[in-house]
Design a protein around this motif. Structure first.
Motif, PDB file in Angstrom:
ATOM      1  N   GLY A   1      58.903 -24.020  19.908  1.00  0.00           N
ATOM      2  CA  GLY A   1      60.305 -24.281  20.225  1.00  0.00           C
ATOM      3  C   GLY A   1      61.208 -24.071  19.033  1.00  0.00           C
TER       4      GLY A   1
ATOM      5  N   THR B   1      63.431 -29.131  20.057  1.00  0.00           N
ATOM      6  CA  THR B   1      63.375 -28.706  21.456  1.00  0.00           C
ATOM      7  C   THR B   1      62.032 -28.042  21.727  1.00  0.00           C
ATOM      8  OG1 THR B   1      65.769 -28.399  21.552  1.00  0.00           O
ATOM      9  CG2 THR B   1      64.446 -27.264  23.226  1.00  0.00           C
TER      10      THR B   1
ATOM     11  N   CYS C   1      59.771 -25.742  23.590  1.00  0.00           N
ATOM     12  CA  CYS C   1      59.903 -24.573  24.464  1.00  0.00           C
ATOM     13  C   CYS C   1      58.942 -23.503  23.966  1.00  0.00           C
ATOM     14  CB  CYS C   1      61.345 -24.058  24.471  1.00  0.00           C
ATOM     15  SG  CYS C   1      61.697 -22.913  25.825  1.00  0.00           S
TER      16      CYS C   1
ATOM     17  N   ASN D   1      59.295 -17.154  18.801  1.00  0.00           N
ATOM     18  CA  ASN D   1      60.566 -17.874  18.786  1.00  0.00           C
ATOM     19  C   ASN D   1      61.419 -17.525  17.566  1.00  0.00           C
ATOM     20  OD1 ASN D   1      60.629 -19.213  21.257  1.00  0.00           O
ATOM     21  ND2 ASN D   1      59.388 -20.900  20.520  1.00  0.00           N
TER      22      ASN D   1
ATOM     23  N   THR E   1      60.825 -20.144  31.842  1.00  0.00           N
ATOM     24  CA  THR E   1      61.298 -21.475  31.496  1.00  0.00           C
ATOM     25  C   THR E   1      60.473 -22.096  30.372  1.00  0.00           C
ATOM     26  OG1 THR E   1      59.859 -22.686  33.018  1.00  0.00           O
ATOM     27  CG2 THR E   1      61.909 -21.768  33.924  1.00  0.00           C
ATOM     28  N   CYS E   2      60.990 -23.208  29.848  1.00  0.00           N
ATOM     29  CA  CYS E   2      60.281 -23.930  28.787  1.00  0.00           C
ATOM     30  C   CYS E   2      59.036 -24.649  29.303  1.00  0.00           C
ATOM     31  CB  CYS E   2      61.224 -24.932  28.129  1.00  0.00           C
ATOM     32  SG  CYS E   2      62.575 -24.166  27.197  1.00  0.00           S
TER      33      CYS E   2
ATOM     34  N   ARG F   1      65.214 -15.810  25.454  1.00  0.00           N
ATOM     35  CA  ARG F   1      65.719 -17.050  26.060  1.00  0.00           C
ATOM     36  C   ARG F   1      67.060 -17.408  25.420  1.00  0.00           C
ATOM     37  NH1 ARG F   1      60.034 -20.020  25.642  1.00  0.00           N
ATOM     38  NH2 ARG F   1      59.186 -19.682  27.735  1.00  0.00           N
TER      39      ARG F   1
ATOM     40  N   PHE G   1      70.064 -20.497  24.922  1.00  0.00           N
ATOM     41  CA  PHE G   1      70.363 -21.926  24.993  1.00  0.00           C
ATOM     42  C   PHE G   1      71.824 -22.189  24.648  1.00  0.00           C
ATOM     43  CE2 PHE G   1      65.857 -21.807  24.514  1.00  0.00           C
ATOM     44  CZ  PHE G   1      65.359 -22.953  25.117  1.00  0.00           C
TER      45      PHE G   1
ATOM     46  N   TYR H   1      68.822 -25.193  28.091  1.00  0.00           N
ATOM     47  CA  TYR H   1      68.406 -23.845  28.481  1.00  0.00           C
ATOM     48  C   TYR H   1      69.429 -23.261  29.448  1.00  0.00           C
ATOM     49  CZ  TYR H   1      65.669 -20.228  30.861  1.00  0.00           C
ATOM     50  OH  TYR H   1      65.245 -19.044  31.419  1.00  0.00           O
TER      51      TYR H   1
ATOM     52  N   SER I   1      67.652 -16.299  30.726  1.00  0.00           N
ATOM     53  CA  SER I   1      66.705 -15.456  30.010  1.00  0.00           C
ATOM     54  C   SER I   1      66.895 -14.003  30.436  1.00  0.00           C
ATOM     55  CB  SER I   1      65.272 -15.898  30.290  1.00  0.00           C
ATOM     56  OG  SER I   1      64.944 -15.629  31.643  1.00  0.00           O
TER      57      SER I   1
END
Length: 472
Positions: free
Chosen positions: A96, A114, A116, A121, A142-143, A160, A162, A172, A175
């Motif tokens: 995340g 967070t 995710c 990332n 999704t996370c 993704r 946010f 979120y 995406s």
């Protein structure tokens, strides 16, 4: 570094790269390119540090460290890239991202973490939006997704998005799936001020995939309407390098990283087996100005950094993909290193190589990795991560004779596995280093050469989108 094919190619590159160990490449005039030199060593520097021991040059000190903590306390909760905005530092993680308040750099405060998951990332921020690159196939976007089994058409990977208007509770938003996922991305602002473009780089192809097919000699360009980011979409997939190059022939291609310099209408791409120079006057339709390669010394073109006036580009070679020990006496100083190119009339010319002068042990993953300029007008200074080689502060003002002026490192990890500094960037008077296993390091350099940089204050900093400090 997370994609299985990428790891395999990286390991193969170590074998292929070291098999061709030889003298430095020659410049156009036939002179050997410089390999870089070190500043005078301090007492005890020639002996390797003990496990986890902190060591630095006399002009560098560790200010503080913020260790990783739950939920980023798993075996592969690896810290990755960094971005900055006002008083905040954003740190990517395979699980995340974290937001730190760095109002007082000596006492960072963790605002939120967070969860995710999705390697690696890679992170950037713009206004109230935060973007993450994912190049591991997931069951969905999704996370809450899980690792996908293989690269089937139902697997997802890409960008993704946010909303970070509330730093304590990021949300979120949406995406965008991209071909072969997103290993890294770079932001390019639209001319209208209402649109942001993301240049998405990824390795590939994957023979068993329906979304990452050969020859994969492109990048993806994602258009982000700033007023409605949920409508973000891929608007172009331009070809950025010639598929006839050796890595494409071997079945592996794509770009690892693209660094944009919008004020100069330029971008530099590190496309594994090649470097490319791009005209981004039209951000949706970049034009290739030059393609270069270095089959003798470079294995994996990893990233690029312009100097402030865009008269030079530093390309890095991530020999071994970040998993191997390439900072030892058995690896030539022109491999797993930086290459300094002069840039004139939209043409790149190789001048020299630079590699950290301190030998690392055979257990330490070490190679050139992410860094940024230190903003001193009239000088070309850079801080750079070298994984377990620590961080290096170096001067390439003289393209032919780069030299280290400071460093920080820890001794080998007491356990096994990956470690060290993933990214090391200079922001508003301090160096911030994202250590893969140790968390966020805040480091200070006090040196007459770098001290003018302390007067340069930025409102935001995304390293892969360069801004000029020459007029500040």
């Amino acid at each position: 570094m997370s994609r299985s094919g990428w790891i395999g190619a990286a390991v193969a590159a170590v074998v292929l790269g070291l098999a061709g160990c030889s003298a430095p490449a020659e410049r156009a005039g036939g002179e050997p390119a410089a390999a870089g030199s070190a500043a005078p060593t301090t007492a005890g520097e020639n002996s390797p540090p003990a496990a986890d021991e902190v060591r630095s040059s006399e002009n560098v000190r560790l200010v503080t460290n913020v260790p990783l903590s739950a939920p980023f306390d798993g075996e592969e909760s690896w810290g990755t890239d960094l971005a900055f905005q006002d008083k905040y530092a954003y740190v990517g993680n395979y699980d995340g991202f974290t937001i730190h308040d760095i109002s007082d750099p000596t006492k960072p405060v963790t605002v939120s973490r967070t969860l995710c998951p999705g390697g690696q990332n890679d992170i950037s921020v713009s206004g109230n939006l935060l973007f993450l690159s994912i190049d591991d196939p997931r069951t969905d976007e999704t996370c809450a997704s899980k690792p996908a089994q293989g690269f089937g058409e139902n697997a997802w990977e890409g960008i993704r998005i946010f909303d970070i208007s509330d730093k304590a509770h990021p949300k979120y938003v949406s995406s965008v799936a991209t071909a072969c996922g997103s290993h890294t991305h770079s932001m390019v602002p639209g001319k209208d001020g209402q649109t942001l473009y993301l240049y998405v780089s990824s390795p590939g192809p994957e023979p068993e995939s329906t979304t990452c097919t050969p020859p994969h000699n492109t990048i993806s360009i994602v258009e982000v309407p700033l007023a409605d980011p949920a409508r973000s979409r891929v608007v172009n997939e331009p070809v950025v390098f010639n598929t006839a190059q050796k890595d494409a022939d071997a079945g592996f291609g794509g770009c690892h990283d693209v660094t944009a310099y919008p004020e100069k209408n330029l971008a530099a791409g590190a496309c594994f087996g090649d470097g490319v120079l791009l005209d981004i006057s039209d951000p949706v339709r970049p034009v290739v100005l030059q393609q270069i390669n270095d089959e003798e010394n470079f294995s994996i073109w990893h990233s690029a950094t312009f100097n402030d006036d865009a008269t030079k580009v530093v390309f890095t070679d991530e020999l071994g993909g970040g998993t191997a020990a390439t900072c030892d006496s058995g690896t030539p100083r022109t491999k797993g290193a930086n290459a300094i190119y002069d840039l004139k009339d939209n043409r790149l010319t190789l001048r020299s190589y630079f590699k950290i002068p301190r030998e690392q042990t055979s257990t330490e993953n070490c190679v050139a990795h992410n860094g940024s300029l230190i903003p001193v007008k009239g000088k070309d200074l850079m801080v750079q991560a070298w994984y377990q080689g620590g961080i290096s502060i170096w001067d390439f003002t003289d393209s032919d004779n780069p030299r280290e002026i400071g460093y920080f490192e820890r001794g080998p990890l007491s356990g096994t596995g990956l470690g060290g500094s993933w990214s090391a960037y200079y922001y508003n008077g301090y160096i911030y280093s994202s250590d893969i296993t140790k968390g966020l390091d805040v480091i200070e350099i006090n040196d007459p050469l770098t001290d003018p940089a302390k007067q340069v204050k930025l409102d935001a900093f995304n390293v892969q989108t360069q801004v000029s400090y020459g007029g500040r």
